[in-house]
Design an enzyme around this catalytic site. Structure first.
Site, PDB file in Angstrom:
ATOM      1  N   ASP A   1       4.380 -17.681 -24.009  1.00  0.00           N
ATOM      2  CA  ASP A   1       5.658 -16.970 -23.988  1.00  0.00           C
ATOM      3  C   ASP A   1       6.647 -17.392 -25.079  1.00  0.00           C
ATOM      4  OD1 ASP A   1       6.261 -19.479 -23.086  1.00  0.00           O
ATOM      5  OD2 ASP A   1       6.740 -18.884 -21.042  1.00  0.00           O
TER       6      ASP A   1
ATOM      7  N   ARG B   1      14.837 -29.228 -33.895  1.00  0.00           N
ATOM      8  CA  ARG B   1      14.219 -30.373 -34.580  1.00  0.00           C
ATOM      9  C   ARG B   1      14.617 -30.336 -36.050  1.00  0.00           C
ATOM     10  NH1 ARG B   1       7.957 -30.394 -32.551  1.00  0.00           N
ATOM     11  NH2 ARG B   1       7.740 -28.535 -33.839  1.00  0.00           N
TER      12      ARG B   1
ATOM     13  N   ASP C   1      -3.473 -30.098 -35.971  1.00  0.00           N
ATOM     14  CA  ASP C   1      -2.252 -29.284 -36.092  1.00  0.00           C
ATOM     15  C   ASP C   1      -1.021 -30.077 -35.687  1.00  0.00           C
ATOM     16  OD1 ASP C   1      -3.843 -28.934 -33.627  1.00  0.00           O
ATOM     17  OD2 ASP C   1      -2.064 -27.928 -32.879  1.00  0.00           O
TER      18      ASP C   1
ATOM     19  N   ASP D   1       5.590 -33.316 -32.737  1.00  0.00           N
ATOM     20  CA  ASP D   1       5.113 -32.643 -31.527  1.00  0.00           C
ATOM     21  C   ASP D   1       4.951 -33.611 -30.362  1.00  0.00           C
ATOM     22  OD1 ASP D   1       5.200 -30.336 -32.905  1.00  0.00           O
ATOM     23  OD2 ASP D   1       3.119 -29.768 -32.607  1.00  0.00           O
TER      24      ASP D   1
HETATM   25  P1  AMP Z   1       0.684 -28.075 -28.816  1.00  0.00           P
HETATM   26  O1  AMP Z   1      -0.492 -28.561 -28.025  1.00  0.00           O
HETATM   27  O2  AMP Z   1       1.994 -28.099 -28.064  1.00  0.00           O
HETATM   28  O3  AMP Z   1       0.783 -28.705 -30.153  1.00  0.00           O
HETATM   29  O4  AMP Z   1       0.435 -26.509 -29.044  1.00  0.00           O
HETATM   30  C1  AMP Z   1      -0.734 -25.983 -29.593  1.00  0.00           C
HETATM   31  C2  AMP Z   1      -0.465 -24.591 -30.042  1.00  0.00           C
HETATM   32  O5  AMP Z   1      -0.020 -23.780 -28.961  1.00  0.00           O
HETATM   33  C3  AMP Z   1       0.596 -24.463 -31.114  1.00  0.00           C
HETATM   34  O6  AMP Z   1       0.197 -23.410 -31.950  1.00  0.00           O
HETATM   35  C4  AMP Z   1       1.830 -24.104 -30.332  1.00  0.00           C
HETATM   36  O7  AMP Z   1       2.783 -23.422 -31.105  1.00  0.00           O
HETATM   37  C5  AMP Z   1       1.250 -23.215 -29.243  1.00  0.00           C
HETATM   38  N1  AMP Z   1       2.059 -23.189 -28.031  1.00  0.00           N
HETATM   39  C6  AMP Z   1       2.201 -24.172 -27.106  1.00  0.00           C
HETATM   40  N2  AMP Z   1       3.008 -23.778 -26.118  1.00  0.00           N
HETATM   41  C7  AMP Z   1       3.404 -22.516 -26.400  1.00  0.00           C
HETATM   42  C8  AMP Z   1       4.247 -21.554 -25.754  1.00  0.00           C
HETATM   43  N3  AMP Z   1       4.850 -21.793 -24.595  1.00  0.00           N
HETATM   44  N4  AMP Z   1       4.413 -20.358 -26.363  1.00  0.00           N
HETATM   45  C9  AMP Z   1       3.814 -20.088 -27.526  1.00  0.00           C
HETATM   46  N5  AMP Z   1       3.008 -20.932 -28.171  1.00  0.00           N
HETATM   47  C10 AMP Z   1       2.794 -22.135 -27.617  1.00  0.00           C
HETATM   48 MG    MG Z   2       1.646 -28.727 -31.799  1.00  0.00          MG
END
Ligand code: AMP
Ligand code: MG
Length: 504
Positions: A118, A176, A253, A263
């Site tokens: 979302d 951030r 990433d 992150d």
């Molecule tokens: P993360 O594990 O938080 O680094 O997220 C991995 C990927 O999922 C990244 O591309 C984030 O931008 C995406 N992501 C995580 N949570 C959300 C969210 N609630 N809405 C959209 N993208 C998300």
């Molecule tokens: Mg991330």
């Protein structure tokens, strides 16, 4: 730049980023701002409505088109394809004497990279990211910063334990701040797509903006760039091992091309010294991102970056040499760092045994990492065994259980005392140095949890208190001594205090 402004989930080919506007939140409210960062950036009125509207995505900065970055990544060791800023939007870039500063909102709505999610963030994870970014900065760990924390006024649906019990939570937006949010995965995506034109464009851009001292683009410059990313990543992870920080999701990433901690998701703080510990419930089985594995994972991630840069360098031996040097440099830097934590400033390879014995004992006798190292400032050179009482007190074992390890500690304390006597510093000099490397106050998982629980009931007093406390992690703050203790027993198994899911 993909200029379509279409925030539907899609593959974005041939571009490094997509223009996208934040989705204005329902009724934003500023909960906290970093006064240090406000001062540093020369922001005049952080309590104004103008600031709130900018920091929550109600309105854009004049003359700046917000955008989300495209990147891919290896998640838990597997190539995951396009990921990108699914809920992060860069809203401003400011040039200062120090270079570029980028402002980025996290949780301000969907982007082309949101996939099925979302684009929002909940209050609990936003508080964790907000407090920890600033805490890490004050600890001297390279990190992205956090400028502001706003409630969005939106309700966000999350299934915290991924067990089918989804519930609504308060939404929030963190702003951030970093010189760049480019990640290892930003390069990987172009190589995976065999798009060497954009790979080169991104690399040249990164060098020009973030590594200008390396000079004009050439294979030699690219190798120097890689070497510097390796060095900076090594410095970052040494700091993590120094303070006991476990990132929890070291996917490619989530590794910054500047060697900044980035992150803050299901991260955690080592309490009882356990190199096998990870806070991330998703990683419970393999524990890939456990504390003791972080240095190896950095190297693994750097190897993926080397693969990504290869088409522009085409020199396997040179890239391999740089990766190989990481191993040796890490060993040396780790020994130096650990010795400095115990007050030895001219380590030799002989000291490795002292450090190995120490970490074995810390693990076996379940000592609290922060308390152990900080309390070494009470070590009496002439009376080393007096320290056993402190150790017993800082252990998570019962007195009886700790007694089993007493003989081992006696030998270590004796050796330590003999070794320290060979150092040139006097006690006062040593203590001063040790207190600057062994923090007194860290954001233990239960502390963040207490701030979240209160904030959920509109009480921001714990958040405010912790933000203040963590500005001076190395200073004695006698009135705050209650935060310099082992975690309470209620926190040991509680979700959010020891283990966390990725739900955020
Ligand atoms: P993360 O594990 O938080 O680094 O997220 C991995 C990927 O999922 C990244 O591309 C984030 O931008 C995406 N992501 C995580 N949570 C959300 C969210 N609630 N809405 C959209 N993208 C998300
Ligand atoms: Mg991330």
């Amino acid at each position: 730049m993909d200029t379509s402004l279409n925030n539907q989930s899609r593959q974005v080919l041939n571009f490094c980023a997509s223009l996208v506007n934040p989705t204005p939140p329902k009724s934003p409210k500023l909960i906290h701002f970093s006064s240090d960062l406000v001062n540093e950036l020369g922001i005049e009125d952080p309590e104004s409505n103008d600031f709130l509207e900018l920091m929550s995505g109600v309105k854009n900065f004049p003359d700046f088109a917000p955008y989300a970055l495209c990147y891919g990544g290896h998640q838990f060791g597997h190539w995951a394809g396009q990921l990108g800023d699914g809920r992060a939007i860069n809203i401003a870039e400011v040039q200062t004497g120090e270079g570029t500063t980028i402002f980025q909102l996290k949780g301000a709505g969907r982007t082309p990279y949101s996939r099925s999610a979302d684009g929002l963030a909940v209050l609990r994870s936003s508080i964790r990211e907000y407090l920890m970014s600033e805490a890490m900065f004050h600890l001297g760990v390279p990190t992205t910063r956090a400028l502001s924390l706003c409630l969005s006024g939106n309700e966000v649906l999350r299934d915290v334990m991924y067990d089918g019990n989804a519930a609504y939570e308060k939404g929030a937006i963190v702003c951030r701040v970093a010189p760049s949010f480019i990640r290892f995965g930003s390069f990987e995506i172009f190589t995976a797509r065999q798009d060497h034109t954009n790979l080169k464009a991104l690399l040249d851009y990164t060098i020009q903006h973030s590594y200008p001292h390396l000079g004009a683009p050439s294979k030699a410059t690219y190798l120097n760039f890689f070497q510097e990313v390796v060095d900076r990543s090594l410095t970052m992870v040494i700091h993590w091992q120094r303070v006991g920080f476990v990132h929890g999701v070291m996917n490619t990433d989530n590794l910054s091309i500047l060697g900044l901690t980035i992150d803050y998701g299901p991260y955690g703080w080592l309490e009882n010294y356990d190199p096998g510990w990870t806070p991330n419930t998703t990683d419970e089985q393999h524990k890939r991102y456990r504390f003791g594995n972080q240095p190896s994972v950095v190297l693994w991630n750097l190897s993926q970056l080397a693969n990504a840069l290869y088409p522009l360098i085409e020199d396997v031996p040179a890239l391999t040499d740089i990766l190989d040097s990481y191993k040796i440099n890490y060993q040396n830097a780790y020994l130096e760092m650990m010795c400095a934590k115990i007050g030895i400033y001219s380590p030799t390879s002989v000291d490795q045994a002292l450090i190995n014995n120490l970490t074995d004992l810390l693990r076996q006798s379940q000592l609290d990492m922060t308390l152990f190292f900080r309390n070494l400032n009470k070590f009496d050179l002439e009376n080393p065994f007096a320290h056993l009482t402190i150790l017993a007190n800082d252990s998570y074992l019962s007195e009886l259980e700790f007694a089993e390890h007493q003989a081992g500690w006696q030998i270590w304390l004796g050796n330590y005392s003999v070794r320290l006597k060979r150092e040139p510093e006097n006690s006062a000099q040593r203590l001063e140095k040790m207190n600057k490397i062994n923090p007194k106050y860290v954001l233990r998982n239960y502390m963040a949890h207490l701030a979240i629980e209160a904030a959920d009931k509109n009480d921001y007093s714990v958040l405010n208190e912790l933000a203040e406390l963590l500005k001076n992690p190395y200073h004695e703050q006698p009135e705050k001594e209650k935060w310099f203790t082992k975690r309470p027993t209620w926190a040991i198994k509680k979700i959010g205090c020891s283990a966390l899911s990725c739900s955020s």
